[in-house]
Design an enzyme around this catalytic site. Structure first.
Site, PDB file in Angstrom:
ATOM      1  N   SER A 163       0.687  -1.230  -0.086  1.00 39.81           N
ATOM      2  CA  SER A 163      -0.108  -0.042   0.068  1.00 39.81           C
ATOM      3  C   SER A 163       1.014   1.195  -0.089  1.00 39.81           C
ATOM      4  O   SER A 163       1.964   1.253   0.419  1.00 39.81           O
ATOM      5  CB  SER A 163      -0.896   0.045   1.334  1.00 39.81           C
ATOM      6  OG  SER A 163      -1.503   1.043   1.442  1.00 39.81           O
ATOM      7  N   TYR A 180      -1.075  -0.948  10.469  1.00 40.07           N
ATOM      8  CA  TYR A 180      -1.172  -1.208   8.925  1.00 40.07           C
ATOM      9  C   TYR A 180      -0.118  -0.606   8.146  1.00 40.07           C
ATOM     10  O   TYR A 180       0.407  -1.451   7.297  1.00 40.07           O
ATOM     11  CB  TYR A 180      -2.628  -0.689   8.734  1.00 40.07           C
ATOM     12  CG  TYR A 180      -3.130  -0.739   7.185  1.00 40.07           C
ATOM     13  CD1 TYR A 180      -3.288  -2.011   6.539  1.00 40.07           C
ATOM     14  CD2 TYR A 180      -2.940   0.238   6.167  1.00 40.07           C
ATOM     15  CE1 TYR A 180      -3.711  -2.328   5.470  1.00 40.07           C
ATOM     16  CE2 TYR A 180      -3.181   0.094   5.011  1.00 40.07           C
ATOM     17  CZ  TYR A 180      -3.527  -1.202   4.441  1.00 40.07           C
ATOM     18  OH  TYR A 180      -3.831  -1.388   3.201  1.00 40.07           O
TER      19      TYR A 180
HETATM   20  N1  LIG Z   1      -8.885  -0.536  -1.048  1.00 40.66           N
HETATM   21  C1  LIG Z   1      -7.845   0.283  -0.654  1.00 40.66           C
HETATM   22  O1  LIG Z   1      -7.834   1.598  -1.037  1.00 40.66           O
HETATM   23  C2  LIG Z   1      -6.353  -0.365  -0.647  1.00 40.66           C
HETATM   24  C3  LIG Z   1      -5.455   0.448  -0.772  1.00 40.66           C
HETATM   25  C4  LIG Z   1      -4.002  -0.079  -0.420  1.00 40.66           C
HETATM   26  C5  LIG Z   1      -4.052  -1.330  -0.196  1.00 40.66           C
HETATM   27  N2  LIG Z   1      -4.963  -2.187  -0.179  1.00 40.66           N
HETATM   28  C6  LIG Z   1      -4.581  -3.657  -0.126  1.00 40.66           C
HETATM   29  O2  LIG Z   1      -5.386  -4.448  -0.725  1.00 40.66           O
HETATM   30  C7  LIG Z   1      -5.559  -5.823  -0.211  1.00 40.66           C
HETATM   31  C8  LIG Z   1      -7.202  -5.948  -0.495  1.00 40.66           C
HETATM   32  O3  LIG Z   1      -7.882  -4.989  -0.027  1.00 40.66           O
HETATM   33  P1  LIG Z   1      -9.133  -4.659  -0.589  1.00 40.66           P
HETATM   34  O4  LIG Z   1      -9.523  -3.131  -0.326  1.00 40.66           O
HETATM   35  O5  LIG Z   1      -9.806  -5.364  -1.766  1.00 40.66           O
HETATM   36  O6  LIG Z   1     -10.428  -5.128   0.721  1.00 40.66           O
HETATM   37  P2  LIG Z   1     -11.622  -6.121   0.709  1.00 40.66           P
HETATM   38  O7  LIG Z   1     -12.499  -5.734  -0.173  1.00 40.66           O
HETATM   39  O8  LIG Z   1     -11.984  -5.938   2.134  1.00 40.66           O
HETATM   40  O9  LIG Z   1     -11.066  -7.670   0.473  1.00 40.66           O
HETATM   41  C9  LIG Z   1     -10.189  -8.248   1.414  1.00 40.66           C
HETATM   42  C10 LIG Z   1     -10.237  -9.780   1.130  1.00 40.66           C
HETATM   43  O10 LIG Z   1      -9.257 -10.288   1.921  1.00 40.66           O
HETATM   44  C11 LIG Z   1     -10.045 -11.616   2.295  1.00 40.66           C
HETATM   45  N3  LIG Z   1      -9.535 -11.785   3.726  1.00 40.66           N
HETATM   46  C12 LIG Z   1      -9.526 -10.977   4.938  1.00 40.66           C
HETATM   47  N4  LIG Z   1      -9.115 -11.671   5.863  1.00 40.66           N
HETATM   48  C13 LIG Z   1      -8.408 -12.569   5.354  1.00 40.66           C
HETATM   49  C14 LIG Z   1      -7.890 -13.885   5.935  1.00 40.66           C
HETATM   50  N5  LIG Z   1      -7.573 -14.092   7.115  1.00 40.66           N
HETATM   51  N6  LIG Z   1      -7.659 -14.978   5.236  1.00 40.66           N
HETATM   52  C15 LIG Z   1      -8.048 -15.026   3.848  1.00 40.66           C
HETATM   53  N7  LIG Z   1      -8.601 -13.852   3.407  1.00 40.66           N
HETATM   54  C16 LIG Z   1      -8.885 -12.910   3.995  1.00 40.66           C
HETATM   55  C17 LIG Z   1     -11.491 -11.069   2.475  1.00 40.66           C
HETATM   56  O11 LIG Z   1     -12.400 -11.986   2.410  1.00 40.66           O
HETATM   57  P3  LIG Z   1     -12.955 -12.876   3.708  1.00 40.66           P
HETATM   58  O12 LIG Z   1     -13.705 -11.579   4.456  1.00 40.66           O
HETATM   59  O13 LIG Z   1     -13.936 -13.887   3.147  1.00 40.66           O
HETATM   60  O14 LIG Z   1     -11.763 -13.595   4.175  1.00 40.66           O
HETATM   61  C18 LIG Z   1     -11.445 -10.371   0.922  1.00 40.66           C
HETATM   62  O15 LIG Z   1     -11.323 -11.061   0.051  1.00 40.66           O
HETATM   63  C19 LIG Z   1      -5.212  -5.632   1.075  1.00 40.66           C
HETATM   64  O16 LIG Z   1      -4.235  -6.352   1.287  1.00 40.66           O
HETATM   65  C20 LIG Z   1      -5.170  -4.072   1.435  1.00 40.66           C
HETATM   66  O17 LIG Z   1      -4.380  -3.850   2.605  1.00 40.66           O
HETATM   67  C21 LIG Z   1      -6.400  -1.692  -0.378  1.00 40.66           C
END
Ligand SMILES: NC(=O)c1ccc[n+]([C@@H]2O[C@H](COP(=O)([O-])OP(=O)(O)OC[C@H]3O[C@@H](n4cnc5c(N)ncnc54)[C@H](OP(=O)(O)O)[C@@H]3O)[C@@H](O)[C@H]2O)c1
Length: 283
Positions: A163, A180
């Protein structure tokens, strides 16, 4: 061969026949990435997250995409990436369908927002465990499958979702994301170390560092920051990230086009991480 004679340009961005695993693939950035992998020609894309129903729903959506290669499919393999038992179970489930993996997207992550004075040991540990330790464990457990088909010309690929919170300063104040931000800086540096360790085994390791993308994870913070529109206005490109922005970078890094990129962390944030100066100059 002259400099103009590229090797088979039409296949440069193709992922035809590749086998991929996407952790956190059931929604958000992982689901966008999985959709891109399949549409670029991957033959099998394993979708994993904790909730089996969410994985099955994601797989149903992916398998109904109109432009997949014949026989291509997404496969649901639910597991909890936060525990070593979960990661080993994921590996066993994947092994039932394939003897190799070409692409591993270590994307599952969690965040925690809480003021500095109340930011607890448990909160810090939770994000460090899933966002750093589990990424290391997942890559280590999958390394034998990744090494199976990697070659000098076409290495296997690991992409870590870091991130820009791990490059610039993350959220401070009432919803401070101290653990984080530290976890995302740590996992990008873990990626550089693994890139040098695994490069000679024909596996590249790179990190993508998204800025704000509207997903379930970011929705609370986006709301508290004034909403999607207000935050988009502060971005140098006046927009937030969208699924295509993840799709493009993932296909590039996983295809032959990205074969010589290793140990990099690529920000996908419209330049926002460097924009503080621009905003301050307007004050
Ligand atoms: N969105 C942003 O603005 C942003 C910015 C920078 C970085 N990121 C990074 O991008 C990645 C994805 O985030 P997102 O924004 O797409 O979030 P999201 O929509 O909340 O998706 C998170 C995913 O991770 C899964 N997950 C969570 N805990 C888990 C575990 N213990 N084991 C296996 N799966 C797990 C969730 O499914 P379940 O709940 O079914 O487990 C879901 O599929 C993360 O690493 C996040 O830090 C996001």
């Amino acid at each position: 061969m002259s400099d103009a004679d590229l090797h088979d340009f039409p296949s440069l961005f193709s992922l035809k026949g590749k086998v991929a695993v996407v952790t956190g693939g059931s929604r958000g950035l992982g689901l966008s990435a999985a959709s891109a992998l399949l549409q670029a020609g991957a033959s099998k894309v394993f979708i994993t997250s904790r909730k089996a129903k969410a994985c099955e729903e994601a797989v149903a959506k992916l398998n109904s995409l109109p432009n997949l290669q014949p026989g291509a499919k997404a496969i649901s393999v639910p597991a909890d990436s936060a525990t070593i038992e979960g990661i080993k179970s994921l590996l066993e489930q994947v092994k039932k369908h394939t003897d190799h993996v070409d692409i591993l997207l270590a994307n599952a992550g969690a965040t925690w927002g809480e003021a500095f004075d109340k930011h607890s040991d448990a909160a810090f540990a939770k994000v460090m465990d899933l966002n750093v330790k589990s990424v290391f464990n997942t890559i280590r457990e999958f390394a034998p499958l990744l090494e199976k088909r990697g070659t000098i010309e076409d290495p296997s690929r690991v992409l870590i979702t870091a991130s820009v919170a791990g490059i610039g300063i993350g959220t401070l104040g009432k919803q401070g994301t101290f653990g984080y931000s530290a976890s995302k800086a740590a996992v990008a540096h873990l990626g550089r170390n693994l890139a040098i360790e695994l490069g000679p085994r024909h596996v590249t390791v790179n990190s993508i560092a998204p800025g704000w993308f509207p997903t379930k994870m970011s929705s609370g913070l986006l709301k508290m920051g004034g909403g999607v529109e207000a935050i988009a206005k502060e971005n140098p490109l006046r927009k937030l990230g969208k699924p295509d922005d993840i799709a493009g970078i993932v296909v590039f890094l996983c295809s032959r086009a990205g074969a010589h990129v290793n140990a990099e962390t690529i920000a996908i944030d419209g330049g926002a991480v460097w924009a503080r100066g621009e905003l301050q100059s307007k004050l």
